[in-house]
Design a protein around this motif. Structure first.
Motif, PDB file in Angstrom:
ATOM      1  N   TYR A   1      26.986  29.473  40.444  1.00  0.00           N
ATOM      2  CA  TYR A   1      27.850  30.275  39.579  1.00  0.00           C
ATOM      3  C   TYR A   1      27.492  30.082  38.101  1.00  0.00           C
ATOM      4  O   TYR A   1      27.847  30.910  37.261  1.00  0.00           O
ATOM      5  CB  TYR A   1      29.328  30.016  39.859  1.00  0.00           C
ATOM      6  CG  TYR A   1      29.890  28.658  39.518  1.00  0.00           C
ATOM      7  CD1 TYR A   1      30.480  28.418  38.277  1.00  0.00           C
ATOM      8  CD2 TYR A   1      29.891  27.623  40.447  1.00  0.00           C
ATOM      9  CE1 TYR A   1      31.036  27.189  37.971  1.00  0.00           C
ATOM     10  CE2 TYR A   1      30.450  26.394  40.153  1.00  0.00           C
ATOM     11  CZ  TYR A   1      31.017  26.180  38.915  1.00  0.00           C
ATOM     12  OH  TYR A   1      31.574  24.953  38.611  1.00  0.00           O
TER      13      TYR A   1
ATOM     14  N   ARG B   1      25.991  32.945  34.830  1.00  0.00           N
ATOM     15  CA  ARG B   1      26.486  32.869  33.455  1.00  0.00           C
ATOM     16  C   ARG B   1      25.402  32.494  32.446  1.00  0.00           C
ATOM     17  O   ARG B   1      25.702  32.227  31.289  1.00  0.00           O
ATOM     18  CB  ARG B   1      27.626  31.858  33.400  1.00  0.00           C
ATOM     19  CG  ARG B   1      28.880  32.317  34.157  1.00  0.00           C
ATOM     20  CD  ARG B   1      29.923  31.231  34.186  1.00  0.00           C
ATOM     21  NE  ARG B   1      31.242  31.724  34.546  1.00  0.00           N
ATOM     22  CZ  ARG B   1      31.876  31.456  35.682  1.00  0.00           C
ATOM     23  NH1 ARG B   1      31.301  30.680  36.591  1.00  0.00           N
ATOM     24  NH2 ARG B   1      33.074  31.948  35.933  1.00  0.00           N
TER      25      ARG B   1
ATOM     26  N   TRP C   1      35.865  36.137  43.465  1.00  0.00           N
ATOM     27  CA  TRP C   1      34.817  36.958  42.841  1.00  0.00           C
ATOM     28  C   TRP C   1      34.839  38.328  43.496  1.00  0.00           C
ATOM     29  O   TRP C   1      34.039  38.625  44.382  1.00  0.00           O
ATOM     30  CB  TRP C   1      33.456  36.277  42.986  1.00  0.00           C
ATOM     31  CG  TRP C   1      33.277  35.129  42.031  1.00  0.00           C
ATOM     32  CD1 TRP C   1      33.997  33.985  41.962  1.00  0.00           C
ATOM     33  CD2 TRP C   1      32.288  35.036  40.998  1.00  0.00           C
ATOM     34  NE1 TRP C   1      33.534  33.180  40.955  1.00  0.00           N
ATOM     35  CE2 TRP C   1      32.481  33.799  40.347  1.00  0.00           C
ATOM     36  CE3 TRP C   1      31.258  35.872  40.564  1.00  0.00           C
ATOM     37  CZ2 TRP C   1      31.683  33.379  39.279  1.00  0.00           C
ATOM     38  CZ3 TRP C   1      30.456  35.461  39.507  1.00  0.00           C
ATOM     39  CH2 TRP C   1      30.676  34.230  38.879  1.00  0.00           C
TER      40      TRP C   1
ATOM     41  N   ASN D   1      38.026  41.542  39.265  1.00  0.00           N
ATOM     42  CA  ASN D   1      37.742  40.636  38.137  1.00  0.00           C
ATOM     43  C   ASN D   1      36.255  40.473  37.866  1.00  0.00           C
ATOM     44  O   ASN D   1      35.847  39.519  37.212  1.00  0.00           O
ATOM     45  CB  ASN D   1      38.402  39.265  38.357  1.00  0.00           C
ATOM     46  CG  ASN D   1      37.841  38.521  39.556  1.00  0.00           C
ATOM     47  OD1 ASN D   1      36.825  38.899  40.129  1.00  0.00           O
ATOM     48  ND2 ASN D   1      38.506  37.433  39.944  1.00  0.00           N
ATOM     49  N   LYS D   2      35.452  41.413  38.330  1.00  0.00           N
ATOM     50  CA  LYS D   2      34.003  41.262  38.189  1.00  0.00           C
ATOM     51  C   LYS D   2      33.527  41.312  36.739  1.00  0.00           C
ATOM     52  O   LYS D   2      32.405  40.902  36.441  1.00  0.00           O
ATOM     53  CB  LYS D   2      33.264  42.301  39.027  1.00  0.00           C
ATOM     54  CG  LYS D   2      33.413  43.742  38.555  1.00  0.00           C
ATOM     55  CD  LYS D   2      32.655  44.680  39.491  1.00  0.00           C
ATOM     56  CE  LYS D   2      32.732  46.123  39.014  1.00  0.00           C
ATOM     57  NZ  LYS D   2      31.996  47.029  39.939  1.00  0.00           N
TER      58      LYS D   2
ATOM     59  N   TYR E   1      35.728  36.518  32.888  1.00  0.00           N
ATOM     60  CA  TYR E   1      35.255  35.136  32.998  1.00  0.00           C
ATOM     61  C   TYR E   1      33.732  35.028  33.131  1.00  0.00           C
ATOM     62  O   TYR E   1      33.213  34.154  33.825  1.00  0.00           O
ATOM     63  CB  TYR E   1      35.916  34.419  34.189  1.00  0.00           C
ATOM     64  CG  TYR E   1      37.351  34.772  34.413  1.00  0.00           C
ATOM     65  CD1 TYR E   1      38.294  34.626  33.387  1.00  0.00           C
ATOM     66  CD2 TYR E   1      37.783  35.264  35.638  1.00  0.00           C
ATOM     67  CE1 TYR E   1      39.620  34.969  33.594  1.00  0.00           C
ATOM     68  CE2 TYR E   1      39.111  35.604  35.849  1.00  0.00           C
ATOM     69  CZ  TYR E   1      40.021  35.467  34.817  1.00  0.00           C
ATOM     70  OH  TYR E   1      41.336  35.813  35.021  1.00  0.00           O
ATOM     71  N   ASP E   2      32.996  35.921  32.471  1.00  0.00           N
ATOM     72  CA  ASP E   2      31.530  35.933  32.539  1.00  0.00           C
ATOM     73  C   ASP E   2      31.000  36.059  33.967  1.00  0.00           C
ATOM     74  O   ASP E   2      29.951  35.505  34.315  1.00  0.00           O
ATOM     75  CB  ASP E   2      30.937  34.677  31.867  1.00  0.00           C
ATOM     76  CG  ASP E   2      31.034  34.726  30.353  1.00  0.00           C
ATOM     77  OD1 ASP E   2      31.462  35.774  29.815  1.00  0.00           O
ATOM     78  OD2 ASP E   2      30.700  33.730  29.700  1.00  0.00           O
ATOM     79  N   HIS E   3      31.715  36.826  34.798  1.00  0.00           N
ATOM     80  CA  HIS E   3      31.200  37.133  36.135  1.00  0.00           C
ATOM     81  C   HIS E   3      30.056  38.139  36.076  1.00  0.00           C
ATOM     82  O   HIS E   3      29.346  38.329  37.073  1.00  0.00           O
ATOM     83  CB  HIS E   3      32.314  37.688  37.025  1.00  0.00           C
ATOM     84  CG  HIS E   3      33.287  36.655  37.486  1.00  0.00           C
ATOM     85  ND1 HIS E   3      34.215  36.891  38.486  1.00  0.00           N
ATOM     86  CD2 HIS E   3      33.498  35.369  37.099  1.00  0.00           C
ATOM     87  CE1 HIS E   3      34.943  35.803  38.690  1.00  0.00           C
ATOM     88  NE2 HIS E   3      34.538  34.876  37.849  1.00  0.00           N
ATOM     89  N   ASN E   4      29.906  38.787  34.927  1.00  0.00           N
ATOM     90  CA  ASN E   4      28.771  39.699  34.686  1.00  0.00           C
ATOM     91  C   ASN E   4      28.645  40.787  35.751  1.00  0.00           C
ATOM     92  O   ASN E   4      27.539  41.150  36.180  1.00  0.00           O
ATOM     93  CB  ASN E   4      27.462  38.911  34.579  1.00  0.00           C
ATOM     94  CG  ASN E   4      27.283  38.270  33.217  1.00  0.00           C
ATOM     95  OD1 ASN E   4      27.692  38.834  32.200  1.00  0.00           O
ATOM     96  ND2 ASN E   4      26.706  37.081  33.177  1.00  0.00           N
TER      97      ASN E   4
ATOM     98  N   TRP F   1      30.798  33.804  48.307  1.00  0.00           N
ATOM     99  CA  TRP F   1      30.402  32.403  48.223  1.00  0.00           C
ATOM    100  C   TRP F   1      30.460  31.717  49.592  1.00  0.00           C
ATOM    101  O   TRP F   1      31.363  31.953  50.392  1.00  0.00           O
ATOM    102  CB  TRP F   1      31.279  31.665  47.213  1.00  0.00           C
ATOM    103  CG  TRP F   1      31.070  32.161  45.821  1.00  0.00           C
ATOM    104  CD1 TRP F   1      31.889  32.989  45.110  1.00  0.00           C
ATOM    105  CD2 TRP F   1      29.943  31.895  44.975  1.00  0.00           C
ATOM    106  NE1 TRP F   1      31.348  33.250  43.869  1.00  0.00           N
ATOM    107  CE2 TRP F   1      30.159  32.595  43.763  1.00  0.00           C
ATOM    108  CE3 TRP F   1      28.783  31.135  45.118  1.00  0.00           C
ATOM    109  CZ2 TRP F   1      29.254  32.559  42.709  1.00  0.00           C
ATOM    110  CZ3 TRP F   1      27.883  31.089  44.071  1.00  0.00           C
ATOM    111  CH2 TRP F   1      28.122  31.791  42.878  1.00  0.00           C
TER     112      TRP F   1
ATOM    113  N   GLU G   1      36.739  28.171  36.427  1.00  0.00           N
ATOM    114  CA  GLU G   1      36.533  28.418  37.856  1.00  0.00           C
ATOM    115  C   GLU G   1      37.531  27.630  38.687  1.00  0.00           C
ATOM    116  O   GLU G   1      38.009  26.569  38.278  1.00  0.00           O
ATOM    117  CB  GLU G   1      35.106  27.993  38.229  1.00  0.00           C
ATOM    118  CG  GLU G   1      34.560  28.666  39.459  1.00  0.00           C
ATOM    119  CD  GLU G   1      34.426  30.164  39.292  1.00  0.00           C
ATOM    120  OE1 GLU G   1      35.220  30.886  39.936  1.00  0.00           O
ATOM    121  OE2 GLU G   1      33.547  30.625  38.532  1.00  0.00           O
TER     122      GLU G   1
END
Length: 304
Positions: A107, A111, A174, A178-179, A182-185, A191, A243
């Motif tokens: 993860y 990022r 994920w 929320n994609k 929080y820098d999920h890009n 997972w 996270e």
């Protein structure tokens, strides 16, 4: 490392008095077995807890222990899993503690940081590549060993709980909604470890109580800690690395999660800044000193 940290652990256990406690990064410093030290400290406060020797992760029980087993032994800091068996109000329980491999922490690669070296890299934005990096760790090996052992417990009528630092996010966190947070890009990632647990019939206690990761992200890392400099709390100083990597999963005919809370300070760290969370989370705040860079998960179960 935190001034007064050990005493804080003792005081928090004495305050909350959980039936079972799963611990991560039990290091037995200076040759002193942590299990002996912590049970002696609790006894001084009039509390009887049972434990056994372990490395890297540990267990405490208010109930007499009938058996213990090493499921995944600590080897070169690639994680560990131990278990104890006990009985609570006539119900057989098997409690597992897990501290999983911290390397190939994919993860971070999303990022813009290498998940083994924590140096800046171009973000990896391929799900296939991310899962390849992730599964190069020993986290999936450890959790498969747990699942195999737990199957035997369940067949013998045990209610099974596993808790600990998985060093890997949840596929339930994920998602499409929320994609871009929080820098999920833009990534949606299935997972591995939580997927394996769920496929084996285990329930994520926190997500069972709070199914929406937007209103209840449940971040457990990196926790704010007023007694520690921020540069010692972050592994990706330019990123939002918040996270949920600390979990409690359970399975059994007689058990269900009734309540859940995040145990620790409200604030977390993002982009090397202290962030006061504005989520709808239920927190159990520390008495005073907070001893770690993670937050805990506190779950109340009922058994019928």
């Amino acid at each position: 490392m935190v001034p007064g940290g050990y005493e804080a652990i003792v005081n928090e256990i004495a305050r909350l008095q959980p039936d079972f406690i799963t611990l991560s990064e039990v290091r037995n410093y200076k040759g002193i077995p942590f299990n002996e030290r912590i049970t002696a400290s609790l006894k001084e406060k009039g509390l009887s807890y049972y434990s056994f020797f372990s490395d890297d992760s540990g267990l405490l029980s208010k109930h007499p222990i009938t058996d213990t087993l090493t499921i995944y032994p600590e080897n070169d800091d690639h994680g560990s899993i131990y278990k104890l068996n006990s009985v609570v109000n006539g119900h057989k329980v098997a409690i597992y503690t897990a501290h999983l491999d911290y390397l190939n922490c994919a993860y971070y690669n999303i990022r813009g940081y290498d998940g083994s070296l924590w140096k800046e890299i171009p973000p990896v934005l391929s799900v296939e590549e991310i899962l390849k990096i992730n599964e190069a760790s020993q986290r999936d090996d450890a959790i498969k060993a747990f699942i195999k052992a737990a199957e035997k417990d369940i067949a013998q009528g045990y209610n099974v709980i596993i808790g600990g630092d998985f060093n890997e996010p949840s596929h339930r966190d994920w998602i499409e909604e929320n994609k871009h947070l929080y820098d999920h890009n833009g990534m949606i990632v299935p997972w591995t470890v939580t997927t394996l647990c769920e496929q084996a019939g285990f329930t994520d206690a926190y997500r069972h109580i709070y199914p929406n990761p937007v209103t209840h992200p449940g971040f457990t890392f990196p926790s704010d800690n007023p007694l520690v400099e921020i540069d010692k709390l972050t592994w990706a100083p330019k990123a939002d690395e918040r996270e949920r990597i600390d979990f409690i999963f359970y399975q059994g005919k007689n058990i269900r999660a009734k309540k859940a809370a995040i145990f620790g300070p409200k604030a977390t760290i993002a982009h090397s800044q202290k962030v006061e969370e504005d989520s709808q989370e239920n927190f159990i705040l520390p008495l005073n000193v907070w001893p770690t860079d993670h937050k805990g998960v506190f779950v109340t179960f009922e058994m019928k």
